[in-house]
Design an enzyme around this catalytic site. Structure first.
Site, PDB file in Angstrom:
ATOM      1  N   ALA A  52      -9.416  13.858 -60.397  1.00  0.00           N
ATOM      2  CA  ALA A  52      -9.908  12.687 -59.668  1.00  0.00           C
ATOM      3  C   ALA A  52      -9.919  11.458 -60.552  1.00  0.00           C
ATOM      4  O   ALA A  52     -10.613  10.491 -60.279  1.00  0.00           O
ATOM      5  CB  ALA A  52     -11.300  12.971 -59.133  1.00  0.00           C
ATOM      6  N   ALA A  53      -9.112  11.503 -61.637  1.00  0.00           N
ATOM      7  CA  ALA A  53      -9.153  10.404 -62.597  1.00  0.00           C
ATOM      8  C   ALA A  53      -8.169   9.299 -62.246  1.00  0.00           C
ATOM      9  O   ALA A  53      -7.699   8.591 -63.106  1.00  0.00           O
ATOM     10  CB  ALA A  53      -8.854  10.943 -63.995  1.00  0.00           C
ATOM     11  N   ARG A  61      -3.400  -0.052 -58.441  1.00  0.00           N
ATOM     12  CA  ARG A  61      -2.480  -0.383 -57.353  1.00  0.00           C
ATOM     13  C   ARG A  61      -3.202  -0.568 -56.029  1.00  0.00           C
ATOM     14  O   ARG A  61      -2.630  -1.075 -55.074  1.00  0.00           O
ATOM     15  CB  ARG A  61      -1.386   0.676 -57.236  1.00  0.00           C
ATOM     16  CG  ARG A  61      -0.388   0.583 -58.376  1.00  0.00           C
ATOM     17  CD  ARG A  61       0.705   1.599 -58.257  1.00  0.00           C
ATOM     18  NE  ARG A  61       1.550   1.356 -57.102  1.00  0.00           N
ATOM     19  CZ  ARG A  61       2.342   2.276 -56.563  1.00  0.00           C
ATOM     20  NH1 ARG A  61       2.355   3.500 -57.057  1.00  0.00           N
ATOM     21  NH2 ARG A  61       3.090   1.989 -55.529  1.00  0.00           N
ATOM     22  N   THR A 119      -0.849  15.272 -66.404  1.00  0.00           N
ATOM     23  CA  THR A 119      -1.591  16.137 -65.470  1.00  0.00           C
ATOM     24  C   THR A 119      -2.066  17.439 -66.127  1.00  0.00           C
ATOM     25  O   THR A 119      -3.166  17.913 -65.838  1.00  0.00           O
ATOM     26  CB  THR A 119      -0.738  16.455 -64.223  1.00  0.00           C
ATOM     27  OG1 THR A 119       0.605  16.755 -64.617  1.00  0.00           O
ATOM     28  CG2 THR A 119      -0.706  15.283 -63.260  1.00  0.00           C
ATOM     29  N   ASP A 125      -6.372  12.407 -54.617  1.00  0.00           N
ATOM     30  CA  ASP A 125      -5.774  11.333 -53.811  1.00  0.00           C
ATOM     31  C   ASP A 125      -4.787  11.876 -52.759  1.00  0.00           C
ATOM     32  O   ASP A 125      -3.961  11.145 -52.250  1.00  0.00           O
ATOM     33  CB  ASP A 125      -5.115  10.272 -54.700  1.00  0.00           C
ATOM     34  CG  ASP A 125      -3.925  10.803 -55.475  1.00  0.00           C
ATOM     35  OD1 ASP A 125      -3.681  12.023 -55.443  1.00  0.00           O
ATOM     36  OD2 ASP A 125      -3.231   9.990 -56.124  1.00  0.00           O
ATOM     37  N   TYR A 177     -38.658  -7.231 -36.413  1.00  0.00           N
ATOM     38  CA  TYR A 177     -38.592  -7.775 -37.767  1.00  0.00           C
ATOM     39  C   TYR A 177     -39.180  -9.174 -37.760  1.00  0.00           C
ATOM     40  O   TYR A 177     -38.780 -10.014 -36.944  1.00  0.00           O
ATOM     41  CB  TYR A 177     -37.117  -7.803 -38.192  1.00  0.00           C
ATOM     42  CG  TYR A 177     -36.851  -8.320 -39.587  1.00  0.00           C
ATOM     43  CD1 TYR A 177     -37.509  -7.767 -40.684  1.00  0.00           C
ATOM     44  CD2 TYR A 177     -35.911  -9.318 -39.799  1.00  0.00           C
ATOM     45  CE1 TYR A 177     -37.236  -8.223 -41.958  1.00  0.00           C
ATOM     46  CE2 TYR A 177     -35.636  -9.780 -41.080  1.00  0.00           C
ATOM     47  CZ  TYR A 177     -36.300  -9.223 -42.159  1.00  0.00           C
ATOM     48  OH  TYR A 177     -36.029  -9.678 -43.423  1.00  0.00           O
ATOM     49  N   SER A 219     -37.089  -8.303 -17.239  1.00  0.00           N
ATOM     50  CA  SER A 219     -35.985  -9.013 -17.883  1.00  0.00           C
ATOM     51  C   SER A 219     -36.490 -10.086 -18.830  1.00  0.00           C
ATOM     52  O   SER A 219     -37.501 -10.746 -18.562  1.00  0.00           O
ATOM     53  CB  SER A 219     -35.121  -9.676 -16.814  1.00  0.00           C
ATOM     54  OG  SER A 219     -34.498  -8.678 -16.057  1.00  0.00           O
ATOM     55  N   ARG A 238     -46.763 -15.326 -19.831  1.00  0.00           N
ATOM     56  CA  ARG A 238     -45.846 -16.458 -19.687  1.00  0.00           C
ATOM     57  C   ARG A 238     -46.624 -17.566 -18.982  1.00  0.00           C
ATOM     58  O   ARG A 238     -47.633 -17.291 -18.329  1.00  0.00           O
ATOM     59  CB  ARG A 238     -44.611 -16.058 -18.878  1.00  0.00           C
ATOM     60  CG  ARG A 238     -44.969 -15.641 -17.473  1.00  0.00           C
ATOM     61  CD  ARG A 238     -43.808 -15.081 -16.688  1.00  0.00           C
ATOM     62  NE  ARG A 238     -44.208 -14.903 -15.306  1.00  0.00           N
ATOM     63  CZ  ARG A 238     -43.729 -13.958 -14.509  1.00  0.00           C
ATOM     64  NH1 ARG A 238     -42.851 -13.078 -14.949  1.00  0.00           N
ATOM     65  NH2 ARG A 238     -44.136 -13.881 -13.274  1.00  0.00           N
TER      66      ARG A 238
HETATM   67  C1  UD1 Z   1       2.913  14.512 -59.833  1.00  0.00           C
HETATM   68  C2  UD1 Z   1       3.855  15.648 -60.251  1.00  0.00           C
HETATM   69  C3  UD1 Z   1       5.151  15.543 -59.459  1.00  0.00           C
HETATM   70  C4  UD1 Z   1       4.820  15.592 -57.977  1.00  0.00           C
HETATM   71  C5  UD1 Z   1       3.818  14.501 -57.606  1.00  0.00           C
HETATM   72  C6  UD1 Z   1       3.344  14.703 -56.180  1.00  0.00           C
HETATM   73  C7  UD1 Z   1       3.336  16.073 -62.586  1.00  0.00           C
HETATM   74  C8  UD1 Z   1       3.785  15.894 -63.993  1.00  0.00           C
HETATM   75  N1  UD1 Z   1       4.123  15.532 -61.665  1.00  0.00           N
HETATM   76  O1  UD1 Z   1       3.577  13.285 -60.203  1.00  0.00           O
HETATM   77  O2  UD1 Z   1       6.011  16.614 -59.792  1.00  0.00           O
HETATM   78  O3  UD1 Z   1       6.015  15.457 -57.213  1.00  0.00           O
HETATM   79  O4  UD1 Z   1       2.643  14.595 -58.439  1.00  0.00           O
HETATM   80  O5  UD1 Z   1       2.532  13.621 -55.790  1.00  0.00           O
HETATM   81  O6  UD1 Z   1       2.328  16.728 -62.354  1.00  0.00           O
HETATM   82  N2  UD1 Z   1      -4.022  12.513 -63.460  1.00  0.00           N
HETATM   83  C9  UD1 Z   1      -5.091  12.584 -64.300  1.00  0.00           C
HETATM   84  N3  UD1 Z   1      -4.922  12.397 -65.627  1.00  0.00           N
HETATM   85  C10 UD1 Z   1      -3.683  12.164 -66.153  1.00  0.00           C
HETATM   86  C11 UD1 Z   1      -2.587  12.073 -65.290  1.00  0.00           C
HETATM   87  C12 UD1 Z   1      -2.782  12.272 -63.933  1.00  0.00           C
HETATM   88  O7  UD1 Z   1      -6.236  12.809 -63.862  1.00  0.00           O
HETATM   89  O8  UD1 Z   1      -3.592  12.035 -67.391  1.00  0.00           O
HETATM   90  C13 UD1 Z   1      -4.248  12.707 -62.037  1.00  0.00           C
HETATM   91  C14 UD1 Z   1      -3.944  11.466 -61.213  1.00  0.00           C
HETATM   92  O9  UD1 Z   1      -5.064  10.642 -61.109  1.00  0.00           O
HETATM   93  C15 UD1 Z   1      -3.559  12.059 -59.884  1.00  0.00           C
HETATM   94  C16 UD1 Z   1      -2.863  13.349 -60.286  1.00  0.00           C
HETATM   95  O10 UD1 Z   1      -3.336  13.684 -61.568  1.00  0.00           O
HETATM   96  O11 UD1 Z   1      -4.707  12.362 -59.106  1.00  0.00           O
HETATM   97  C17 UD1 Z   1      -1.339  13.211 -60.280  1.00  0.00           C
HETATM   98  O12 UD1 Z   1      -0.936  12.299 -61.280  1.00  0.00           O
HETATM   99  P1  UD1 Z   1       0.213  11.219 -61.007  1.00  0.00           P
HETATM  100  O13 UD1 Z   1       0.362  10.403 -62.232  1.00  0.00           O
HETATM  101  O14 UD1 Z   1      -0.032  10.525 -59.731  1.00  0.00           O
HETATM  102  O15 UD1 Z   1       1.476  12.191 -60.885  1.00  0.00           O
HETATM  103  P2  UD1 Z   1       2.857  11.837 -60.244  1.00  0.00           P
HETATM  104  O16 UD1 Z   1       3.666  11.035 -61.177  1.00  0.00           O
HETATM  105  O17 UD1 Z   1       2.663  11.338 -58.874  1.00  0.00           O
HETATM  106 CA    CA Z   2       0.895  10.471 -57.599  1.00  0.00          CA
END
Ligand code: UD1
Ligand code: CA
Length: 445
Positions: free
Chosen positions: A3-4, A9, A75, A99, A364, A382, A417
């Protein structure tokens, strides 16, 4: 659960996963799906300055463990922030992104079943209309051998239509061994979770693809995508409501919340909005252009058109609430009516009572809020103003246009009234006086 997500954007001061669709945060939708899929323990990885995200996670799943990923290094790096949770070796481990709010519990269950069936890694695959940006699933002889991130893919790999939805499942026994082997030798110098597939293969473990539809993995990175997810979720919610027996006259114009609850044979006319926390019992009718939140509508009640039920509006059976009536934090007992142009706040309207057109509760005074209690079968004329705190007894009658500042005993008639004055034949004289004044000073037109 990762959830980081950085919210840049989204062009918002709010963390991305705290944005809402159908009245709940993105994070809450995913946590609900995870819980519904029978996951026993939940770990949430958050970024720095994400205290509201942690609080929301623990509100939805009280036992959720929170882990901090201080630096964004990919990730797999994020997943390993929850190392101590992974080291407990649950039977299976799901990695989900906060997300992707539309992931369904049954999809997560399919991933769990694949792990239960002997796979070490299960990947959620889909065929997007536009594969731009997604990792590609590389198959050989029908078996998943690797996931290639787009930036690292060659032309042949980029042509692959089957993509990585991002969500992955792991067998608990081998998860940590696989994750610990992931390196950062790629174009982005990140630790890719997706490398888990090739590593599992090298360890002679099985990796499988679970294919699903695009909605399940629809990600939210922008406000436009937030709106797309909202639209897709509204479709689902309307469909589910109709399958449960609700009549939606024009479903595409009705907006529901994830927690909206309906009884049987409820009719909802076009252009109605259900905010969070609304329940509607059997046979009630919600007329057009009504807005409701945190409210309850009893059996056979009629609401609207153009009614507004604010938090704490509790309507009993057979209640009628008509046009331009606003109700807040009030109980309207069985059979009571407020049919036109009224405000009822912090009050009880007793069973069978009638609240007249244009009457209001003055709850209020600019400083505090006070309660008003109106008894069974009372009649509020009324344009009356009931100045809180005040009580009107059972069966009492408040005359039209009265400003009620003292309690009215049961069955009493209250008039507050000024008396009417009638001057015979004075209309002509009045007109003459006014006409003379206008002639003298035409600017008074
Ligand atoms: C990722 C997948 C990709 C896939 C896509 C689907 C990887 C390397 N790639 O890419 O294959 O098609 O999702 O949407 O996994 N996050 C962290 N910390 C980090 C990096 C990411 O918490 O250091 C979290 C992001 O906030 C997000 C999720 O991991 O919730 C996915 O990261 P994001 O950078 O969006 O991955 P994509 O490039 O979309
Ligand atoms: Ca993504």
């Amino acid at each position: 659960m990762l959830a980081a997500g950085e919210g840049t954007r989204m062009r918002s001061a709010r963390p991305k996963v705290m944005h809402e669709i159908a009245g709940r945060s993105l994070l809450a939708h995913v946590l609900d799906a995870v819980t519904a899929a029978g996951c026993g323990r939940t770990a949430v990885v958050i970024g720095p300055d994400a205290a509201p995200v942690a609080a929301e996670a623990q509100r939805i799943v009280p036992g959720a463990e929170i882990f901090l990923q201080a630096e964004r290094r990919g990730t797999a790096h994020a997943v390993l922030a929850a190392r101590s949770a992974i080291a407990r070796r649950a039977d299976d481990l799901l990695v989900v992104f906060a997300d992707t709010p539309l992931v369904r519990p049954q999809t997560l269950s399919r991933m769990r079943a694949a792990i239960g069936g002997g796979a070490a890694v299960a990947v959620l695959g889909f065929r997007p209309r536009h594969p731009l940006g997604y990792g590609r699933l590389v198959l050989e002889g029908g078996e998943l051998v690797a996931i290639r991130e787009e930036v690292d893919a060659n032309a042949a790999e980029q042509a692959i239509g089957l993509c990585n939805g991002g969500l992955m499942g792991f067998a608990g026994a081998t998860a940590l061994a696989i994750l610990d082997r992931i390196g950062s030798d790629n174009r982005k110098n990140e630790f890719y979770l997706t490398d888990a597939v090739a590593i599992a293969r090298a360890m002679h473990l099985k990796a499988v693809v679970i294919e699903t539809e695009e909605d399940d993995v629809r990600g939210v990175n922008t406000k436009a995508q937030l709106a797309e997810s909202e639209a897709a979720l509204q479709q689902r919610l309307r469909q589910a409501a109709m399958e449960a027996g609700v009549t939606l006259v024009a479903p595409e114009t009705v907006f529901l919340s994830a927690d909206t609850k309906f009884g049987r044979d409820v009719v909802v006319e076009p252009f109605v909005v259900f905010g969070p926390g609304v329940t509607v019992d059997d046979n009630a009718v919600i007329h057009s252009f009504t807005y409701m939140e945190r409210s309850h509508v009893g059996k056979r009640a009629l609401v609207g058109p153009f009614a507004r039920l604010r938090p704490g509006a509790q309507l009993g059976e057979d209640v009628h609430i008509g046009n331009f009536v606003e109700i807040k934090e009030s109980t309207i007992e069985a059979g009571a009516k407020a049919n036109h142009l009224a405000y009822i706040g912090d009050a009880r309207l007793g069973a069978g009572a009638n609240f007249g057109a244009g009457a209001i509760v003055c709850n209020y005074d600019g400083v505090g809020k006070y309660r008003t209690d109106i008894g069974k079968g009372a009649f509020i004329g009324s344009n009356a103003a009931l100045v809180s705190p005040v009580k009107v007894g059972d069966g009492a009658y408040v005359a039209t246009g009265s400003v009620i500042t003292h309690d009215v005993p049961p069955d009493a008639l209250a008039l507050a009234r000024s008396r009417q004055v009638v001057k015979e034949n004075r209309a002509g004289r009045l007109r003459a006086v006014k006409a003379a004044a206008k002639k003298k000073n035409p600017a008074t037109e």
